[in-house]
Structure formats: C-alpha cells, structure tokens
Design an enzyme around this catalytic site. Structure first.
Site, PDB file in Angstrom:
ATOM      1  N   LYS A  60       0.842  -1.204   0.000  1.00  0.00           N
ATOM      2  CA  LYS A  60       0.000   0.000   0.000  1.00  0.00           C
ATOM      3  C   LYS A  60       0.881   1.259   0.000  1.00  0.00           C
ATOM      4  O   LYS A  60       2.103   1.177   0.232  1.00  0.00           O
ATOM      5  CB  LYS A  60      -0.908  -0.037   1.235  1.00  0.00           C
ATOM      6  CG  LYS A  60      -1.917  -1.197   1.208  1.00  0.00           C
ATOM      7  CD  LYS A  60      -2.822  -1.177   2.435  1.00  0.00           C
ATOM      8  CE  LYS A  60      -3.853  -2.283   2.365  1.00  0.00           C
ATOM      9  NZ  LYS A  60      -4.782  -2.248   3.523  1.00  0.00           N
ATOM     10  N   GLU A  70      -9.272 -10.286  -8.155  1.00  0.00           N
ATOM     11  CA  GLU A  70      -8.329  -9.175  -7.975  1.00  0.00           C
ATOM     12  C   GLU A  70      -7.210  -9.230  -9.011  1.00  0.00           C
ATOM     13  O   GLU A  70      -6.806  -8.198  -9.549  1.00  0.00           O
ATOM     14  CB  GLU A  70      -7.784  -9.190  -6.543  1.00  0.00           C
ATOM     15  CG  GLU A  70      -8.864  -8.836  -5.532  1.00  0.00           C
ATOM     16  CD  GLU A  70      -8.462  -9.043  -4.069  1.00  0.00           C
ATOM     17  OE1 GLU A  70      -7.304  -9.434  -3.807  1.00  0.00           O
ATOM     18  OE2 GLU A  70      -9.320  -8.812  -3.186  1.00  0.00           O
ATOM     19  N   TYR A  73     -12.383  -2.704  -3.552  1.00  0.00           N
ATOM     20  CA  TYR A  73     -12.924  -2.765  -2.188  1.00  0.00           C
ATOM     21  C   TYR A  73     -14.455  -2.724  -2.184  1.00  0.00           C
ATOM     22  O   TYR A  73     -15.040  -2.313  -1.175  1.00  0.00           O
ATOM     23  CB  TYR A  73     -12.358  -1.613  -1.348  1.00  0.00           C
ATOM     24  CG  TYR A  73     -10.939  -1.843  -0.853  1.00  0.00           C
ATOM     25  CD1 TYR A  73     -10.600  -2.981  -0.106  1.00  0.00           C
ATOM     26  CD2 TYR A  73      -9.937  -0.909  -1.098  1.00  0.00           C
ATOM     27  CE1 TYR A  73      -9.305  -3.181   0.363  1.00  0.00           C
ATOM     28  CE2 TYR A  73      -8.630  -1.107  -0.619  1.00  0.00           C
ATOM     29  CZ  TYR A  73      -8.330  -2.252   0.109  1.00  0.00           C
ATOM     30  OH  TYR A  73      -7.047  -2.457   0.594  1.00  0.00           O
ATOM     31  N   ASN A 108      -1.946  -0.277   7.335  1.00  0.00           N
ATOM     32  CA  ASN A 108      -1.447  -1.627   7.625  1.00  0.00           C
ATOM     33  C   ASN A 108      -0.565  -2.224   6.528  1.00  0.00           C
ATOM     34  O   ASN A 108      -0.408  -3.429   6.414  1.00  0.00           O
ATOM     35  CB  ASN A 108      -2.594  -2.557   8.048  1.00  0.00           C
ATOM     36  CG  ASN A 108      -3.613  -2.764   6.945  1.00  0.00           C
ATOM     37  OD1 ASN A 108      -3.422  -2.290   5.822  1.00  0.00           O
ATOM     38  ND2 ASN A 108      -4.681  -3.483   7.245  1.00  0.00           N
ATOM     39  N   HIS A 164      -1.769  -5.396   1.262  1.00  0.00           N
ATOM     40  CA  HIS A 164      -3.029  -6.082   0.973  1.00  0.00           C
ATOM     41  C   HIS A 164      -2.729  -7.500   0.492  1.00  0.00           C
ATOM     42  O   HIS A 164      -1.741  -7.721  -0.218  1.00  0.00           O
ATOM     43  CB  HIS A 164      -3.805  -5.349  -0.134  1.00  0.00           C
ATOM     44  CG  HIS A 164      -4.922  -6.183  -0.690  1.00  0.00           C
ATOM     45  ND1 HIS A 164      -6.157  -6.250  -0.089  1.00  0.00           N
ATOM     46  CD2 HIS A 164      -4.963  -7.041  -1.749  1.00  0.00           C
ATOM     47  CE1 HIS A 164      -6.919  -7.102  -0.769  1.00  0.00           C
ATOM     48  NE2 HIS A 164      -6.223  -7.591  -1.777  1.00  0.00           N
TER      49      HIS A 164
HETATM   50  P1  DAT Z   1      -7.837  -7.062   5.085  1.00  0.00           P
HETATM   51  O1  DAT Z   1      -6.997  -5.992   4.420  1.00  0.00           O
HETATM   52  O2  DAT Z   1      -7.120  -7.672   6.257  1.00  0.00           O
HETATM   53  O3  DAT Z   1      -8.344  -8.083   4.111  1.00  0.00           O
HETATM   54  P2  DAT Z   1     -10.521  -5.930   5.093  1.00  0.00           P
HETATM   55  O4  DAT Z   1     -10.681  -6.525   3.743  1.00  0.00           O
HETATM   56  O5  DAT Z   1     -11.566  -6.192   6.128  1.00  0.00           O
HETATM   57  O6  DAT Z   1      -9.106  -6.336   5.738  1.00  0.00           O
HETATM   58  O7  DAT Z   1     -10.393  -4.347   4.979  1.00  0.00           O
HETATM   59  C1  DAT Z   1      -9.657  -3.762   3.929  1.00  0.00           C
HETATM   60  C2  DAT Z   1      -8.828  -2.625   4.484  1.00  0.00           C
HETATM   61  O8  DAT Z   1      -9.699  -1.621   4.998  1.00  0.00           O
HETATM   62  C3  DAT Z   1      -7.943  -3.000   5.665  1.00  0.00           C
HETATM   63  O9  DAT Z   1      -6.698  -3.541   5.245  1.00  0.00           O
HETATM   64  C4  DAT Z   1      -7.766  -1.698   6.373  1.00  0.00           C
HETATM   65  C5  DAT Z   1      -9.100  -1.020   6.138  1.00  0.00           C
HETATM   66  N1  DAT Z   1     -10.000  -1.224   7.287  1.00  0.00           N
HETATM   67  C6  DAT Z   1     -10.651  -2.370   7.618  1.00  0.00           C
HETATM   68  N2  DAT Z   1     -11.389  -2.208   8.719  1.00  0.00           N
HETATM   69  C7  DAT Z   1     -11.200  -0.912   9.095  1.00  0.00           C
HETATM   70  C8  DAT Z   1     -11.681  -0.115  10.189  1.00  0.00           C
HETATM   71  N3  DAT Z   1     -12.529  -0.612  11.088  1.00  0.00           N
HETATM   72  N4  DAT Z   1     -11.254   1.173  10.259  1.00  0.00           N
HETATM   73  C9  DAT Z   1     -10.407   1.684   9.345  1.00  0.00           C
HETATM   74  N5  DAT Z   1      -9.920   0.994   8.309  1.00  0.00           N
HETATM   75  C10 DAT Z   1     -10.304  -0.290   8.189  1.00  0.00           C
HETATM   76 MG    MG Z   2      -9.761  -7.930   2.575  1.00  0.00          MG
END
Ligand code: DAT
Ligand code: MG
Length: 169
Positions: free
Chosen positions: A29, A146, A69, A132, A135
C-alpha cells in the site's frame, strides 16, 4: 447459492490456478511504499519459496480501488480507505505457489496490526488498522477477481523456477 458455489469452483479449476499454480494478489500500500518496505516484502515472499509472476509500481485510480474494495462500500471508512489507497503509488504483485492464498494471509497478519503477531508483516511494520502496509487476497475466489482487475494477462509471466525441486517434493 449452490450454483454460485459450483460455478466459482468450476472457474477456479478451469483456470488451472490450483496446487502449485495457485496465485494470489498482493499489494504494498502507499504507506509501505513511502516507508521503503517494498524490498523487505518481496524478500519475504521470495524466501518463503513463492514465485513472483507479476509486479508493477502504479498509481491506482479511484475507480479501480472502489471496485477492488466493493465489498466494503457500505462501511463508514470506505471513502477514507479509497482516498488513502489513491494517495501515492502502490506495488501490485502476483505470487504463485501451493496454498499461497492462505499462507500469504498468515504472512501478512491480522487486519489490525495490533492483533498481528511479531514475525508477520503487519505485526512487524504496522501500528494502525488504516495504515497496515499491505493487501492480500482473502480467498481463491477474490484472488482470481483481484488478479484480473489489476493485471492484464500479458503482464503475468509463466516461468520455470530452477529451485522448484528444492521447494516441492
Ligand atoms: P484485510 O486488508 O485484512 O483483508 P478488510 O478486507 O476487512 O481487511 O479491509 C480492507 C482494508 O480496509 C484493511 O486492510 C484496512 C481497512 N480497514 C478495515 N477495517 C477498518 C476499520 N474498522 N477502520 C479503518 N480501516 C479499516
Ligand atoms: Mg480484505
């Protein structure tokens, strides 16, 4: 429902993306690129034994990110997430190998770096959920979606790795 599941399995098997040919989509990212973590992340996947089949540094459009997303579009953080992912270049990659989808998720750690064990990428390099670093596709089905969203077929290389017989029995 059953039909959907069957058609997903059928498309995965037809694509040949199973066993040692399984593929996943990984992206460093914008925070990971800014923090010079690209080399470290590539190194971890290479050393694990996975094969790099696609890689590019790119500025992802808001349209691409909204599609990527789309499952999260109703979440309150969706707008900020798209804006952040669009704020600088990302490194998009495709890695190949047996169980690469599941294993890559383990190498990443949990969504929240605070819940991620040391030794994982998010556990070692992240602090906050919205920064974080990396991805990774969460299932075979999302990996397929994807990869075709981020890469043209001609951008993926089919190559024979000389270390294959030292990684697979
Ligand atoms: P991952 O990246 O572990 O697959 P995800 O698909 O649930 O997680 O979410 C995509 C991204 O969105 C994640 O890497 C960081 C952001 N994100 C997820 N939950 C969040 C939250 N509660 N607050 C802020 N950002 C969040
Ligand atoms: Mg995800």
């Amino acid at each position: 429902m059953i039909c959907t599941i069957l058609s997903i399995f059928a498309s995965i098997f037809q694509s040949g993306w199973t066993g040692v040919n399984e593929r996943t989509f990984i992206a460093v990212k914008p925070d990971g690129v800014q923090r010079k973590l690209v080399g470290e992340i590539v190194r971890r996947f290479e050393r694990k034994g996975f094969k790099l089949v696609g890689l590019k540094l790119m500025q992802a459009s808001e349209d691409l990110l909204r599609t990527h997303y789309s499952d999260l579009r109703s979440r309150p953080f969706f707008g900020k997430l798209v804006h952040f992912m669009n704020s600088g270049p990302v490194v998009a990659m495709v890695w190949q190998g047996q169980d690469v989808v599941k294993t890559a998720r383990k190498m990443l750690g949990e969504t929240n770096p605070a819940d991620s064990l040391p030794g994982t990428i998010r556990g070692d390099y992240g602090v906050e959920m919205s920064r974080n670093v990396i991805h990774g596709s969460d299932s075979l089905e999302s990996a397929q979606k994807e990869i075709s969203l981020w890469f043209h077929p001609h951008e993926l290389q089919n190559w024979e790795s000389s270390s294959n017989s030292w990684i697979y029995n």
